[in-house]
Design a protein around this motif. Structure first.
Motif: not given
Length: 482
Positions: A398-412
């Motif tokens: 879940l920590a891995y997934r949320c790291a990608c979620l936050v970074v992708m959200s900031d990118y978009l």
């Protein structure tokens, strides 16, 4: 991005559900353990995913209402086509859906870097059946892959060709490996071909003839399909143009643009139709010839009464396995794959997005109390979780997934939702409480949608019993269940 409402319809059945906003947690409790609603939401966003083992998504019409950057969108999914309606455009836009789903997602998120969407599903959707266990180099859901290296490539706008080359090489490795496995599992084939009599020459020649006809048949079917695709694309194009009601001004008069106004449009369509008819004639002829030769082959085999013992030993019709060639191929292919992987590793090791993903991973792992499980030499690129089990693994993933979620959200520039499919009884209450506390503290601005078959306190919950879709009275309109 907020998912607001979903409606699923098929003939005389309809189901609809209204979601709370991002400050609420939505829990779907399905007493049969099905995850149909969540799968339909993902399907409505344009992803080709299986709904359940019993339900085919293509037979349903899915309407999905989402809000992105303050703008509302209505997505209507019918088979492999999505119609999008929004206040910013007149009428609607039509998007054909393929496995990559680039065009639709690029329009919704206003992002020109289409490569970024090849891994976006893995940043906001978790399927417990596979998603907890497989993270950054595997299948998130059937047919939908996630690769953390490829995600970093996309974020940095690097050329992704190397990943496509790696997939091709991996397929060839798998093919040659299957050949060697087949050889190892059928020693009788080698024994028969070397020590006993050869198969009848006429049978071998007939099999070769059948294989040649089959190749021709496959070729002409591909040609026919290409012309059918051209007709379909042209029809879809003109449906879109007609829906836009474009006008042409000529010598002071206004004319509405129609397909018949385009020079040679009908002639081109007629040509494509004629080519399809021509291919159909050839395909019919080849099909008849192929069936005739197959019947003759069956008669020849029956006439010669091939020994049943040979079949039991694993002898196959005119099959010859070239073990040496496959072994040589494997050596070359594996060496080439290593070259490609070394290039990937070198490029992602120096990119700034790796550092951002690593920092978020460490932050989230510490918040979940599982930072001691991190491989500090790999961090976000780690994929070896076999020694970690139970709820600790779920928290770490879940920590891995949320790291990608936050970074992708900031990118978009879009706060993507977090969708967790099928939290089961394997997740105990303390772990669930810890996860919910983490969500509220670390990603409070992201909508959270959870499908679960266990009770979770203080959650907006809807109980769904199987079947999801039931008969409804068209005169009564659409009945919401939540």
């Amino acid at each position: 991005m907020i998912i607001e409402y979903v409606q699923i319809t098929k003939k005389n059945t309809r189901f609809s559900c209204e979601f709370k906003d991002r400050t609420h947690i939505f829990s779907v409790k399905n007493t049969q353990g099905k995850t149909t609603l969540i799968r339909f939401i993902i399907y409505g966003l344009g992803f080709n995913v299986p709904i359940t083992h019993d339900i085919k998504g293509g037979g349903y019409v899915v309407k999905l209402f989402v809000r992105i950057k303050g703008q509302s969108f209505e997505l209507i999914r019918k088979g492999n086509n999505v119609e999008v309606k929004t206040d910013s455009i007149q009428g609607s836009r039509q998007f054909p859906i393929s496995d990559n789903n680039y065009t639709l997602l690029s329009f919704l998120f206003g992002c020109e870097n289409k490569n970024i969407f090849s891994n976006i599903l893995g940043t906001f959707y978790i399927d417990q059946e596979s998603g907890w266990l497989v993270f950054n180099r595997g299948k998130i859901i059937k047919g939908q892959e996630f690769d953390i290296d490829q995600l970093v490539y996309s974020l940095c706008r690097l050329d992704e060709t190397v990943f496509h080359q790696r997939k091709v090489v991996e397929r060839e490795i798998a093919y040659n490996t299957r050949i060697l496995n087949q050889f190892a599992s059928q020693p009788a084939l080698y024994e028969y071909s070397m020590k006993e009599k050869e198969l009848d020459t006429e049978i071998v020649q007939l099999q070769q003839s059948i294989a040649g006809i089959q190749d021709q048949l496959d070729h002409h079917r591909r040609v026919r399909k290409s012309f059918e695709a051209l007709i379909h694309k042209n029809n879809e194009l003109w449906k879109l143009i007609d829906s836009l009601h474009l006008n042409i001004s000529y010598k002071g008069e206004i004319f509405e643009l129609k397909g018949e106004h385009i020079y040679s449009f009908n002639e081109t369509k007629g040509y494509h139709t004629a080519k399809i008819s021509q291919e159909n004639i050839i395909i019919t002829k080849l099909t008849d010839e192929l069936e005739s030769k197959k019947n003759k082959l069956r008669e020849m085999i029956a006439d010669r009464s091939l020994d049943a013992v040979l079949y039991n030993k694993g002898v196959r019709k005119a099959v010859k396995i070239d073990r040496e060639a496959s072994e040589s191929n494997l050596g070359i292919l594996k060496a080439h794959k290593k070259v490609l992987q070394d290039e990937i590793d070198r490029k992602v090791s120096d990119e700034s997005y790796k550092d951002l993903l690593n920092s978020k991973l460490i932050e989230f792992s510490e918040a979940m109390g599982v930072d001691h499980l991190l491989n500090r030499s790999k961090l976000i690129f780690d994929n070896d979780f076999d020694k970690i089990t139970g709820t600790e693994k779920q928290k770490l993933i879940l920590a891995y997934r949320c790291a990608c979620l936050v970074v992708m959200s900031d990118y978009l520039g879009v706060r993507l939702p977090l969708i967790i499919d099928s939290i089961s009884r394997e997740t105990d209450k303390d772990s669930i409480d810890s996860m919910l506390s983490f969500f509220s503290q670390k990603i409070p601005d992201h909508q959270l949608i959870i499908s679960t078959i266990v009770d979770i306190e203080d959650m907006h919950r809807v109980d769904i019993t199987y079947p999801l879709l039931k008969e409804f009275n068209v005169n009564e309109g659409n009945q919401r269940i939540c």
